[in-house]
Every structure is written in C-alpha cells, then in structure tokens.
Enzyme design. Structure first.
Site, PDB file in Angstrom:
ATOM      1  N   HIS A   1      43.854  40.184  42.991  1.00 19.21           N
ATOM      2  CA  HIS A   1      43.047  41.341  42.581  1.00 19.21           C
ATOM      3  C   HIS A   1      43.868  42.172  41.586  1.00 19.21           C
ATOM      4  O   HIS A   1      45.087  42.273  41.717  1.00 19.21           O
ATOM      5  CB  HIS A   1      42.681  42.180  43.816  1.00 19.21           C
ATOM      6  CG  HIS A   1      41.695  43.254  43.501  1.00 19.21           C
ATOM      7  ND1 HIS A   1      42.051  44.426  42.900  1.00 19.21           N
ATOM      8  CD2 HIS A   1      40.346  43.313  43.681  1.00 19.21           C
ATOM      9  CE1 HIS A   1      40.962  45.172  42.721  1.00 19.21           C
ATOM     10  NE2 HIS A   1      39.915  44.513  43.191  1.00 19.21           N
TER      11      HIS A   1
ATOM     12  N   ASN B   1      34.681  44.146  49.237  1.00 13.75           N
ATOM     13  CA  ASN B   1      36.111  44.429  49.296  1.00 13.75           C
ATOM     14  C   ASN B   1      36.267  45.909  49.674  1.00 13.75           C
ATOM     15  O   ASN B   1      36.085  46.779  48.839  1.00 13.75           O
ATOM     16  CB  ASN B   1      36.729  44.146  47.912  1.00 13.75           C
ATOM     17  CG  ASN B   1      38.189  44.566  47.824  1.00 13.75           C
ATOM     18  OD1 ASN B   1      38.821  44.879  48.827  1.00 13.75           O
ATOM     19  ND2 ASN B   1      38.724  44.579  46.610  1.00 13.75           N
TER      20      ASN B   1
ATOM     21  N   GLU C   1      36.678  40.064  37.102  1.00 11.08           N
ATOM     22  CA  GLU C   1      36.669  41.514  37.289  1.00 11.08           C
ATOM     23  C   GLU C   1      37.393  42.183  36.124  1.00 11.08           C
ATOM     24  O   GLU C   1      38.629  42.305  36.142  1.00 11.08           O
ATOM     25  CB  GLU C   1      37.384  41.883  38.595  1.00 11.08           C
ATOM     26  CG  GLU C   1      36.715  41.347  39.833  1.00 11.08           C
ATOM     27  CD  GLU C   1      37.002  42.233  41.040  1.00 11.08           C
ATOM     28  OE1 GLU C   1      36.054  42.724  41.642  1.00 11.08           O
ATOM     29  OE2 GLU C   1      38.187  42.441  41.353  1.00 11.08           O
TER      30      GLU C   1
ATOM     31  N   LYS D   1      38.813  47.523  50.365  1.00  6.96           N
ATOM     32  CA  LYS D   1      40.098  48.107  49.942  1.00  6.96           C
ATOM     33  C   LYS D   1      40.715  48.883  51.112  1.00  6.96           C
ATOM     34  O   LYS D   1      40.501  48.508  52.262  1.00  6.96           O
ATOM     35  CB  LYS D   1      39.914  48.959  48.683  1.00  6.96           C
ATOM     36  CG  LYS D   1      39.200  48.157  47.575  1.00  6.96           C
ATOM     37  CD  LYS D   1      39.259  48.767  46.224  1.00  6.96           C
ATOM     38  CE  LYS D   1      38.515  47.873  45.238  1.00  6.96           C
ATOM     39  NZ  LYS D   1      38.557  48.371  43.873  1.00  6.96           N
TER      40      LYS D   1
ATOM     41  N   GLY E   1      35.951  50.366  39.731  1.00  8.84           N
ATOM     42  CA  GLY E   1      36.002  51.727  40.258  1.00  8.84           C
ATOM     43  C   GLY E   1      35.750  52.796  39.213  1.00  8.84           C
ATOM     44  O   GLY E   1      35.999  53.971  39.450  1.00  8.84           O
TER      45      GLY E   1
ATOM     46  N   GLU F   1      44.343  45.211  41.317  1.00  4.17           N
ATOM     47  CA  GLU F   1      45.178  46.254  41.939  1.00  4.17           C
ATOM     48  C   GLU F   1      46.464  45.647  42.493  1.00  4.17           C
ATOM     49  O   GLU F   1      47.524  46.277  42.465  1.00  4.17           O
ATOM     50  CB  GLU F   1      44.365  46.985  43.026  1.00  4.17           C
ATOM     51  CG  GLU F   1      43.331  47.918  42.404  1.00  4.17           C
ATOM     52  CD  GLU F   1      42.083  48.133  43.224  1.00  4.17           C
ATOM     53  OE1 GLU F   1      42.084  47.893  44.441  1.00  4.17           O
ATOM     54  OE2 GLU F   1      41.063  48.547  42.621  1.00  4.17           O
TER      55      GLU F   1
ATOM     56  N   SER G   1      32.267  47.777  39.485  1.00  4.42           N
ATOM     57  CA  SER G   1      31.188  48.768  39.545  1.00  4.42           C
ATOM     58  C   SER G   1      29.809  48.153  39.741  1.00  4.42           C
ATOM     59  O   SER G   1      28.817  48.641  39.205  1.00  4.42           O
ATOM     60  CB  SER G   1      31.218  49.671  38.305  1.00  4.42           C
ATOM     61  OG  SER G   1      32.437  50.380  38.253  1.00  4.42           O
TER      62      SER G   1
HETATM   63  P1  PGA Z   1      34.297  48.441  42.447  1.00  9.02           P
HETATM   64  O1  PGA Z   1      35.517  47.475  42.843  1.00  9.02           O
HETATM   65  O2  PGA Z   1      33.040  47.725  42.833  1.00  9.02           O
HETATM   66  O3  PGA Z   1      34.528  49.682  43.254  1.00  9.02           O
HETATM   67  O4  PGA Z   1      34.383  48.650  40.982  1.00  9.02           O
HETATM   68  C1  PGA Z   1      35.424  46.093  42.651  1.00  9.02           C
HETATM   69  C2  PGA Z   1      36.705  45.440  43.077  1.00  9.02           C
HETATM   70  O5  PGA Z   1      37.776  46.009  42.878  1.00  9.02           O
HETATM   71  O6  PGA Z   1      36.674  44.319  43.643  1.00  9.02           O
END
Ligand code: PGA
Length: 251
Positions: free
Chosen positions: A95, A9, A167, A11, A173, A97, A212
C-alpha cells in the site's frame, strides 16, 4: 469471467464497539449478494475479533500488511502464517502508505508477495503513482516497475489467484478520485503488461481500483472494462457507503 471484488481497508481505525456495529450492519445488508466477493481488512489487533463476528456470513477476512519473514526477532511484526491461522484469506501488500511511511521498496514488496503465496494467502498488490510522477509523465513506468518487481522475482504465473490494486497516490484519502477513463487507461496497461507474458493470466487477473471510491462514483468506475472492483479506505468504515459500493460492483 472475473468475479468482482470489493475490499475494505479500515487502516488504523475502529474500536471494539464500532467494529461490531460495522460488521453487524454489513452482514444484514450484504446477505444475498453472492455475485461480489467482499473482504474486510481490520487493524491486526482486531483480526481475531472480526473473524468471530463474520462467522456464518459471506464476508472474507484480510490483513493490511504482513512481514516477509516466517518468525524471529522482528518486534511488532505479524507473520503471514499467523494471519492464515487466524482466518485471513487476503493480504494487502505495498500500500502506498506502507511505501511512503514505512519505506517499503518494490523489491521488499515482491518478497512479501512470495511469502504470502507460500503461506496460502491471496496477495492484493498495490501499485500507483504520485502526483509528481503523473505530472512528469512517469505513471506508466512507475506502475510497470512495481508490478515488474513481482513478475521478475516470481514469474507471471504468480499472479494467478492474486489481485492488483491500482491506487493513484494523489487520489487516496483526498476525495479526488481518478476519472473512470484515467483509471481504465492504467488498468488496461496493467493487463497488457501481464498479457505480454501470459494472456491467460492477464484475462483472469483481478485489477481493482482504489482512491476515494464512494457510493457516488463507484458505478461509473465499475462500468469500465478492466476495473474488476475496488479497494476502499474511508468509505469502508460506513455501512451504507460500503454496501452501496459492493452492490454497484455486481455486474
Ligand atoms: P480511500 O483509501 O478510499 O480513503 O481513498 C483507499 C486506500 O488507501 O486503499
């Protein structure tokens, strides 16, 4: 037998030069890795370009979100049929976010899930609890409700040819990943929830972990019985890291 899946992803990251380099690197280093399905989800504006770049490779294209509507006056949105037309096979839905920053609700995500199936895309349904919810002992209930919204609307069979991504919001992140045992406990609960209605669907359902994931922790996560792959954010932007994660997913 569930074929492992690793999804990058990206982003809202990348530029025309950087995505070309990333895909070129992945194509070289992942050629021959047929035991793992690898998906890249660029920002929508790059989808057409990436479709061309991944041509003649085993990489598969996905999107990070989509509208639940077919067409019309929805400024800024992208329809699932458009994503399909441009070669997307997967779409990430719900997601955290999108839920936190764009106010997507469980009910809306379920409608998007329905639209994705109708458009012929494989939905990757993201579920996960915040730190406050975990500390309040609500993780299982939150995730059950997020998954339940889809099952209640569309029936458990809708999870065939679909993916669930666990997640934990506190791990996204932050560099703070769930331990393999913490992740496995939730993955097992997700599969158990589905199995209450269909053991067959539960057995086939891919449940991937996100939060992460990196080259260093992926192997121990993938060693857990109910972790079928990963949804990778930051580390998916680095060729070596992402390749190492994909290789670790090989069972
Ligand atoms: P990250 O993000 O691996 O940077 O923690 C995962 C995600 O948001 O799908």
């Amino acid at each position: 037998m569930r074929q492992p899946l690793v999804v990058g992803n990206w982003k809202m990251n990348g530029s025309l030069p950087s995505i070309s380099m990333l895909i070129a690197g992945l194509k070289v280093q992942l050629s021959g890795l047929s035991e793992v399905d690898v998906v890249v989800c660029p920002p929508a504006i790059f989808i057409d370009r990436v479709a061309g770049l991944i041509d003649e490779s085993s990489l598969v294209l996905g999107a990070q979100t989509a509208s639940e509507f077919d067409s019309g006056a929805y400024t800024g949105e992208v329809a699932l049929t458009m994503l399909n037309e441009f070669g997307c096979r997967y779409v990430i839905l719900g997601h955290s976010e999108r839920r936190a920053l764009f106010a997507e609700t469980d009910a809306q995500v379920a409608v998007k899930f329905k639209a994705a199936k109708e458009a012929g895309l494989i939905p990757i349904l993201c579920v996960g609890e915040t730190l406050e919810q975990r500390e309040a002992g609500q993780a299982h209930a939150v995730i059950a409700a997020q998954l339940g919204a889809v099952v209640d609307l569309l029936g458990v069979e809708s999870l065939c040819d679909s993916v669930v991504a666990y997640e934990p919001v506190w791990a996204i992140g932050t560099g703070k990943t769930a331990t393999p045992d913490q992740a496995q406990e939730i993955h097992r609960a997700i599969r158990y929830q589905v199995a209450q209605q269909s053991e067959n669907v539960a057995e086939q359902l891919l449940v991937v972990y996100g939060g992460s994931v990196n080259a260093g922790n992926s192997e121990s996560l993938f060693s857990m019985a109910d972790i079928d792959g990963a949804l990778v954010g930051g580390a998916s932007l680095k060729v070596d890291e992402f390749v190492a994660i994909c290789r670790a997913a090989k069972c």
